[in-house]
Design an enzyme around this catalytic site. Sequence first.
Site, short mmCIF file in Angstrom:
data_model
loop_
_atom_site.label_atom_id
_atom_site.label_comp_id
_atom_site.label_asym_id
_atom_site.label_seq_id
_atom_site.Cartn_x
_atom_site.Cartn_y
_atom_site.Cartn_z
N ARG A 279 13.43 -4.01 1.26
CA ARG A 279 14.77 -4.05 0.64
C ARG A 279 15.06 -5.42 0.05
O ARG A 279 15.81 -5.55 -0.90
CB ARG A 279 15.82 -3.61 1.66
CG ARG A 279 15.95 -4.50 2.87
CD ARG A 279 16.63 -3.79 4.04
NE ARG A 279 15.72 -2.89 4.73
CZ ARG A 279 16.04 -2.14 5.77
NH1 ARG A 279 17.28 -2.16 6.26
NH2 ARG A 279 15.17 -1.35 6.35
N LYS B 54 4.78 -7.19 13.34
CA LYS B 54 4.57 -5.80 13.73
C LYS B 54 3.61 -5.74 14.92
O LYS B 54 2.67 -6.53 14.98
CB LYS B 54 3.90 -5.02 12.57
CG LYS B 54 4.83 -4.58 11.48
CD LYS B 54 4.07 -3.74 10.47
CE LYS B 54 4.95 -3.38 9.28
NZ LYS B 54 6.09 -2.54 9.61
N1 BES Z 1 6.42 -1.00 5.17
C1 BES Z 1 7.25 -0.72 6.27
C2 BES Z 1 7.59 0.77 6.39
C3 BES Z 1 6.46 1.68 6.72
C4 BES Z 1 6.17 2.01 8.03
C5 BES Z 1 5.72 2.27 5.72
C6 BES Z 1 5.15 2.88 8.31
C7 BES Z 1 4.70 3.15 6.01
C8 BES Z 1 4.41 3.46 7.31
C9 BES Z 1 8.56 -1.48 6.14
O1 BES Z 1 8.50 -2.70 5.51
C10 BES Z 1 9.03 -1.74 7.51
O2 BES Z 1 8.44 -2.51 8.18
N2 BES Z 1 10.09 -1.08 7.91
C11 BES Z 1 10.63 -1.27 9.19
C12 BES Z 1 12.09 -1.49 8.99
C13 BES Z 1 12.79 -2.00 10.20
C14 BES Z 1 12.36 -3.40 10.54
C15 BES Z 1 14.26 -1.99 9.86
C16 BES Z 1 10.36 0.00 9.99
O3 BES Z 1 10.38 1.09 9.43
O4 BES Z 1 10.07 -0.13 11.18
MN MN Z 2 8.03 -4.28 6.84
#
Ligand code: BES
Ligand code: MN
Length: 487
Positions: free
Chosen positions: A341, A267
Amino acid sequence: MIIKLQTKSDANSPLIVALFEGEAPESSLLGKNTLDLVAALTKSKVFSGKKDQILNSVFDTKTKPRVILLYGLGKEADWNEKEARNFGAKIIRAAKGVKEKTVDLRIPSLAQDDLQAFAEGILLGDYNPAIYKTGEEQKKREKEALQTISLLAKDWDHHQRERISRAQALAETINDTRDLVNCGPNHLSISAFVDEIRGAAKEHSITITDLDKKKLEKLGMGGLLAVNRGSEESAHMVILEHKGAKEEPLVICGKGIVFDTGGISLKPSNSMQDMQLDMAGAAVVLGVFKLLKKLDIKRHVIGIMPITDNAVGPHSYRPSDIISTYSGKTVEIANTDAEGRMILCDALSYAVDKYKPKYLIDLATLTGACMVALGYRTAGLFGTDQGLIEKIKTAAQRTDEAVCHLPITEADEKSIKGKLADLTNLADVPYGGACRAAAFLKQFVGETKWAHLDIAGTAFTKEPKDYEVNMATGYGIRLLVDFLENL
Ligand code: BES
Ligand code: MN
Ligand code: ZN
């Protein structure tokens, strides 16, 4: 903080008098001098009771000086549970300004539901997340903390007492859940979180099963194990059971990522901030189980919490890895940040396989896309059964934990088909991310009546409601408890 129910004001404590517009307080509660003062103020229209009108630092000089604060509750006809909860929180903030340990609070006679919601608002509004502050800040926090709020009314029957103790149980659990979700990942590692759950299970006599790495390997939980590969600690699948009735079980399942770095698909720094929130789903499941016991809810409920972190290390799972999940379905990894997921798919198919639930509900901080769509106050709701969706919507309305039913379309299901494997964990189109994540989960629930709540926005807020502050909210606990009690 505790709420005491009294029928007479203690002349030594500061007094808050909460009044509807045009309402006059009763004499028996306040004593003559105070009553005269309040009556004079309301009669002369200096204080009208308009919504959120505050008149403070009034001294009743005929006896000993005493702080009296008048708080306007607006029109009685405009009141409902949601308003009651908000007022509870706003009044507690006003009360904190008084900086005393005990405050008396006169309230009008309220409907049962409103009374409970009002008390919830007081106790949830009292929450302060800054438990790690030291020095002056810590002193300030302690100084502001109220120990007792004495609610004053003409009389208290056992229904009202029962509602207050329900509010107390709910709020205490929600505030503990908020602390758990806010907690930095160095203080809440995988094993610390599992220990926390174990401790709570012991305290509340909840049946607990803990599947560690060895057992997960035996069971073939390839999704959870893949995400866990970068970690220094073993993953866990923790299962709680509350058998309050002889019936087909209801399963609730929560995402338990104690910290989400994104893994190898790292991230960006801005998005990684706050990623301790990523176990909020599991924390909510734990909170609900505490309440199943505290409120003695007569249902058969199973809670499933897949727990790991999503870390970067020499053994982390990689984009392009092909994973065999517990269900037998294979997944090609397109992005290691779509890890939620990958752990939930094993939890869901295990739930279906082992428990054949009447309903299966999962909560997960699953996608940033859901926040883009719905913001901080509404969770995304997906599912396979309209009856279940309606029940959740009703509970959401009653508890002011809003949901919005979103679709899983054929296109969504098509988009997550893999090139080499059955599925990919990320569609190549950048839109509809929340729906596509839900479409992925749907592949693991078979014919089960299933609902998925994407709580990425609601679990951890930057736009708090009156009874929230920035950071963890505990969203979902009141919703699920209401759902279970009204089934
Ligand atoms: N934990 C995150 C989602 C999230 C983002 C929760 C911001 C709370 C605040 C999740 O694991 C994630 O990283 N999702 C990605 C998915 C993408 C890689 C398909 C996202 O939302 O960017
Ligand atoms: Mn994630
Ligand atoms: Zn995540």
